[in-house]
Scaffold this active site. Structure first.
Site, PDB file in Angstrom:
ATOM      1  N   SER A 161     -21.678   7.298  28.552  1.00  0.00           N
ATOM      2  CA  SER A 161     -21.938   5.863  28.735  1.00  0.00           C
ATOM      3  C   SER A 161     -22.155   5.193  27.394  1.00  0.00           C
ATOM      4  CB  SER A 161     -23.190   5.694  29.615  1.00  0.00           C
ATOM      5  OG  SER A 161     -23.668   4.359  29.535  1.00  0.00           O
ATOM      6  N   TYR A 216     -32.447   8.213  31.352  1.00  0.00           N
ATOM      7  CA  TYR A 216     -31.028   8.242  31.790  1.00  0.00           C
ATOM      8  C   TYR A 216     -30.126   8.280  30.558  1.00  0.00           C
ATOM      9  CZ  TYR A 216     -26.516   6.103  32.691  1.00  0.00           C
ATOM     10  OH  TYR A 216     -25.166   5.843  32.686  1.00  0.00           O
ATOM     11  N   LYS A 265     -27.546  11.359  28.776  1.00  0.00           N
ATOM     12  CA  LYS A 265     -26.141  11.200  28.364  1.00  0.00           C
ATOM     13  C   LYS A 265     -25.955  11.733  26.939  1.00  0.00           C
ATOM     14  CE  LYS A 265     -24.493   9.327  32.093  1.00  0.00           C
ATOM     15  NZ  LYS A 265     -23.643  10.171  32.972  1.00  0.00           N
ATOM     16  N   TYR A 286     -18.299   5.085  28.940  1.00  0.00           N
ATOM     17  CA  TYR A 286     -17.905   3.907  29.725  1.00  0.00           C
ATOM     18  C   TYR A 286     -18.726   2.715  29.289  1.00  0.00           C
ATOM     19  CZ  TYR A 286     -17.013   7.711  33.066  1.00  0.00           C
ATOM     20  OH  TYR A 286     -16.642   8.871  33.682  1.00  0.00           O
TER      21      TYR A 286
HETATM   22  C1  WQD Z   1     -25.496  -6.325  32.806  1.00  0.00           C
HETATM   23  C2  WQD Z   1     -26.050  -7.652  32.327  1.00  0.00           C
HETATM   24  C3  WQD Z   1     -28.448  -7.825  32.496  1.00  0.00           C
HETATM   25  C4  WQD Z   1     -28.563  -7.744  36.888  1.00  0.00           C
HETATM   26  C5  WQD Z   1     -26.318  -0.365  32.928  1.00  0.00           C
HETATM   27  C6  WQD Z   1     -26.532   1.002  32.330  1.00  0.00           C
HETATM   28  C7  WQD Z   1     -25.192   1.606  32.001  1.00  0.00           C
HETATM   29  C8  WQD Z   1     -24.399   1.681  33.259  1.00  0.00           C
HETATM   30  C9  WQD Z   1     -24.154   0.271  33.750  1.00  0.00           C
HETATM   31  C10 WQD Z   1     -24.621   3.500  34.780  1.00  0.00           C
HETATM   32  C11 WQD Z   1     -27.332  -7.514  31.505  1.00  0.00           C
HETATM   33  C12 WQD Z   1     -27.758  -8.835  33.408  1.00  0.00           C
HETATM   34  C13 WQD Z   1     -28.137  -7.724  35.568  1.00  0.00           C
HETATM   35  C14 WQD Z   1     -29.124  -8.935  37.421  1.00  0.00           C
HETATM   36  C15 WQD Z   1     -28.799 -10.018  35.299  1.00  0.00           C
HETATM   37  N1  WQD Z   1     -25.103   2.443  34.220  1.00  0.00           N
HETATM   38  N2  WQD Z   1     -28.252  -8.846  34.795  1.00  0.00           N
HETATM   39  N3  WQD Z   1     -29.219 -10.037  36.598  1.00  0.00           N
HETATM   40  O1  WQD Z   1     -27.669  -2.886  31.928  1.00  0.00           O
HETATM   41  O2  WQD Z   1     -25.421  -3.354  30.795  1.00  0.00           O
HETATM   42  O3  WQD Z   1     -25.755  -1.193  31.959  1.00  0.00           O
HETATM   43  O4  WQD Z   1     -25.459  -0.299  34.029  1.00  0.00           O
HETATM   44  O5  WQD Z   1     -23.580   4.042  34.661  1.00  0.00           O
HETATM   45  O6  WQD Z   1     -25.360   2.886  31.468  1.00  0.00           O
HETATM   46  O7  WQD Z   1     -27.269   0.858  31.132  1.00  0.00           O
HETATM   47  O8  WQD Z   1     -25.559  -3.268  33.302  1.00  0.00           O
HETATM   48  O9  WQD Z   1     -25.068  -4.655  35.264  1.00  0.00           O
HETATM   49  O10 WQD Z   1     -27.454  -3.803  34.920  1.00  0.00           O
HETATM   50  O11 WQD Z   1     -26.549  -5.602  33.447  1.00  0.00           O
HETATM   51  O12 WQD Z   1     -28.903 -11.030  34.569  1.00  0.00           O
HETATM   52  O13 WQD Z   1     -29.533  -9.026  38.618  1.00  0.00           O
HETATM   53  O14 WQD Z   1     -26.406  -8.443  33.455  1.00  0.00           O
HETATM   54  O15 WQD Z   1     -29.584  -8.413  31.862  1.00  0.00           O
HETATM   55  O16 WQD Z   1     -27.308  -8.507  30.495  1.00  0.00           O
HETATM   56  P1  WQD Z   1     -26.192  -2.751  31.918  1.00  0.00           P
HETATM   57  P2  WQD Z   1     -26.187  -4.314  34.331  1.00  0.00           P
END
Ligand code: WQD
Length: 341
Positions: A127, A152, A156, A180
């Site tokens: 990741s 987590y 990785k 990813y």
């Molecule tokens: C994306 C953006 C949030 C939810 C994580 C893991 C990564 C992978 C993908 C597993 C950020 C914002 C989110 C919400 C929001 N996990 N957000 N409101 O954190 O980049 O990555 O998930 O494989 O390893 O770290 O993804 O989709 O949680 O957040 O504003 O209800 O959306 O602050 O900027 P993230 P995300």
């Protein structure tokens, strides 16, 4: 004889999409999953999409060494793509032992059995979280990893190191870590997709559940980040593009030696508000939102330099952001209740 690939965690969101693309590319696939974070919906969808009713499926836990050993003994495996891991960042902070035990032991078992059988190509589902808050963007595979900000993310990094050291030590074990960025969307058939349990942690499933009225509104976690509009920027990649990147990596692993790392991203970053706008445009559905406090541990911005995957694997993402939003909504509207269905 087509090469046979074991997809551990293959009934899950990314694993099921990779299984489809491997079969489309002419590979034989064996799926193993302990069903802890998915149900048979996606595996049934894989069979419908590919027209293959004979895909071997083993309901096993990769933390069970004997079960992994038996699976390899009963199926001649040429390559393994290891997805079987827990992946909720917040949960990993609350339950570190659960995450270290599951994510490390499952991968150690895969490697141990691969080594015992004289080696095979091992691809690890990593990741972009390993980069943390990178100093320079876009991130390349040479961008230094920063100390993980969650158990987590640490699992990785640790599994990447375990893979590297195992490839160096054990003849016949070859390895590729695939980093990813943010996989989203679903197969255009809407027969497979993401089925988050309970309240979604990730942005796009929360948007799609808001769009169908299951959630009242999206909370935008902070609008004071150092980005073009103050909201978090990420490199969203269509899960089908991501799956095709795995097929390219399996092909490459057969032809090469040693251990390698590739970013699987699009090279373009979109903010939270960009995603809301793209989703509304692609689907002509409003997504009500409010600005909420920052989520602990979130970084401002992260997106890939995917050049190396193109130059070496001959792969690059093809779908655009509105394709991703359209397919995400298509899947959600056909599966309004996800696991609770
Ligand atoms: C994306 C953006 C949030 C939810 C994580 C893991 C990564 C992978 C993908 C597993 C950020 C914002 C989110 C919400 C929001 N996990 N957000 N409101 O954190 O980049 O990555 O998930 O494989 O390893 O770290 O993804 O989709 O949680 O957040 O504003 O209800 O959306 O602050 O900027 P993230 P995300």
């Amino acid at each position: 004889m087509a090469k046979r690939v074991l997809v551990s965690g293959g009934a899950g969101y990314i694993g099921s999409h990779v299984t489809v693309e491997l079969i489309n590319a002419g590979y034989e696939v064996v799926v193993a999953d302990n069903m802890s974070n998915c149900d048979m919906t996606c595996f049934e969808g894989v069979k419908k999409i590919t027209g293959r009713d004979d895909i071997p499926f083993f309901e096993i836990d990769c933390c069970d060494y004997e079960a992994v050993e038996k699976l390899f003994a009963e199926n001649s495996i040429d390559a393994v793509i290891h997805f079987a891991a827990y992946k909720a960042v917040g949960e990993s902070v609350a339950q570190p032992i659960k995450y270290y035990r599951n994510n490390l032991v499952s991968f150690l078992n895969i490697l141990e059995v691969a080594k015992a059988k004289g080696g095979c190509n091992v691809l690890f589902s990593s990741s972009a979280t390993v980069y943390g808050e990178a100093e320079n963007l876009p991130v390349t595979e040479q961008t230094p990893r920063l100390p993980a900000t969650s158990p987590y993310g640490n699992t990785k990094q640790m599994c990447e190191d375990i893979l590297r050291d195992s490839v160096a030590a054990y003849d016949g074990v070859k390895g590729i870590a695939l980093r990813y960025f943010n996989p989203i969307g679903a197969h255009p058939s809407a027969l497979i997709g993401e089925l988050p349990r309970g309240v979604p942690n990730n942005l796009v499933p929360f948007i799609t559940q808001t769009a169908i009225g299951k959630r009242k509104q999206l909370s935008v976690f902070g609008n004071d980040y150092d980005t073009h509009d103050g909201t978090g920027v990420r490199d969203y990649i269509h899960v089908v593009d991501l799956a095709k990147g795995h097929v390219a990596a399996v092909k490459y692993a057969t032809a090469t030696l040693g251990c390698d790392v590739f970013n699987l991203g699009t090279g373009t970053g979109y903010s939270v508000l960009d995603m809301v706008k793209a989703f509304e445009t692609a689907n002509n559905i409003p997504v009500p939102y409010e600005i909420a406090p920052r989520r602990p541990g979130d970084i401002d911005e992260c997106y890939a330099d995917p050049t190396r995957a193109y130059e070496i694997l001959g792969w690059k993402a093809e779908y655009g952001i509105e394709d991703m939003c359209r397919d995400a909504n298509n899947w959600q509207s056909k599966n309004p209740n996800g696991f609770e269905a």
